[in-house]
Write a protein that holds these residues in place. Sequence first.
Motif, mmCIF file in Angstrom:
data_model
loop_
_atom_site.group_PDB
_atom_site.id
_atom_site.type_symbol
_atom_site.label_atom_id
_atom_site.label_comp_id
_atom_site.label_asym_id
_atom_site.label_seq_id
_atom_site.Cartn_x
_atom_site.Cartn_y
_atom_site.Cartn_z
ATOM 1 N N TYR A 1 25.395 58.001 42.403
ATOM 2 C CA TYR A 1 24.189 57.300 42.844
ATOM 3 C C TYR A 1 24.586 56.300 43.920
ATOM 4 O O TYR A 1 25.425 55.440 43.681
ATOM 5 N N TYR B 1 31.169 56.282 32.393
ATOM 6 C CA TYR B 1 31.103 55.530 33.652
ATOM 7 C C TYR B 1 32.459 55.589 34.326
ATOM 8 O O TYR B 1 33.478 55.252 33.724
ATOM 9 N N THR C 1 22.220 52.351 32.144
ATOM 10 C CA THR C 1 21.565 53.410 31.375
ATOM 11 C C THR C 1 20.612 52.692 30.425
ATOM 12 O O THR C 1 21.034 51.802 29.696
ATOM 13 N N GLY D 1 18.706 56.311 34.260
ATOM 14 C CA GLY D 1 19.726 55.523 34.957
ATOM 15 C C GLY D 1 18.975 54.650 35.955
ATOM 16 O O GLY D 1 18.330 55.166 36.875
ATOM 17 N N LYS E 1 27.400 54.127 42.133
ATOM 18 C CA LYS E 1 27.716 54.434 40.737
ATOM 19 C C LYS E 1 28.222 55.864 40.641
ATOM 20 O O LYS E 1 27.608 56.778 41.198
#
Length: 211
Positions: A113, A144, A154, A190, A198
């Motif tokens: 992301y 992660y 999240t 998310g 991310k």
Amino acid sequence: MTMQVKEASIFDHTGNKIMTEDREIAIIAKMEDPKIAILGNVVSEAECEELIRLSKDRVNRSKIGSRHEVSDIRTSSSTFLPEDDVTNRIENRIAQIMNVPVEHGEGLHILNYKQGQEYKAHYDYFKSKVRAANNPRISTLVLYLNDVEEGGETYFPHMNLSISPHKGMGVYFEYFYSDPVINERTLHGGSPVTAGEKWAATMWVRRKQYR
Ligand SMILES: O=C(O)CCC(=O)C(=O)O
Ligand SMILES: [Fe+2]
């Protein structure tokens, strides 16, 4: 402390750690009905960096649903990673954490992301009766792979729960309860990354062998 539990769950670990063949995973927090567990030390820094390196040139705009459409619901980019030494090692570890044979997993799905990108609230289980009946998804582990400067949590709107991404940590949840109300509580998303980017890895697991 013993917790009141309505239905038995797949993730049956007790205590504060999970001893897998090659790594000691920390159970940081958990809740029941649905089971949601926050896990630490799931993957090493080197493994996080290797997964990102392997994915960098592979990620494409994420698709959703059985027709694999591009959608505003999921604006990230993603890829499934092929089998190799690192992914095999991590997938075997994940199978022990999720307490389901590795062949039931769909494989490591890497998500990237960029700033402003998100994955709106959704269920991981299939709505289509046919797909669900054939071989439903039963549980998810989101890992992660980096520390996000800001945003990218999240979140579980029905549970008023939000988890900040930290490199090497993960969140586990399952949705194969006989009471559909419990499954529906696993609605999650998310949230938008507001600074930085991310990287995450998702493992979706099926009721029956998948691979
Ligand atoms: O990126 C996240 O925090 C959630 C990812 C997710 O829900 C999924 O991959 O199914
Ligand atoms: Fe999801």
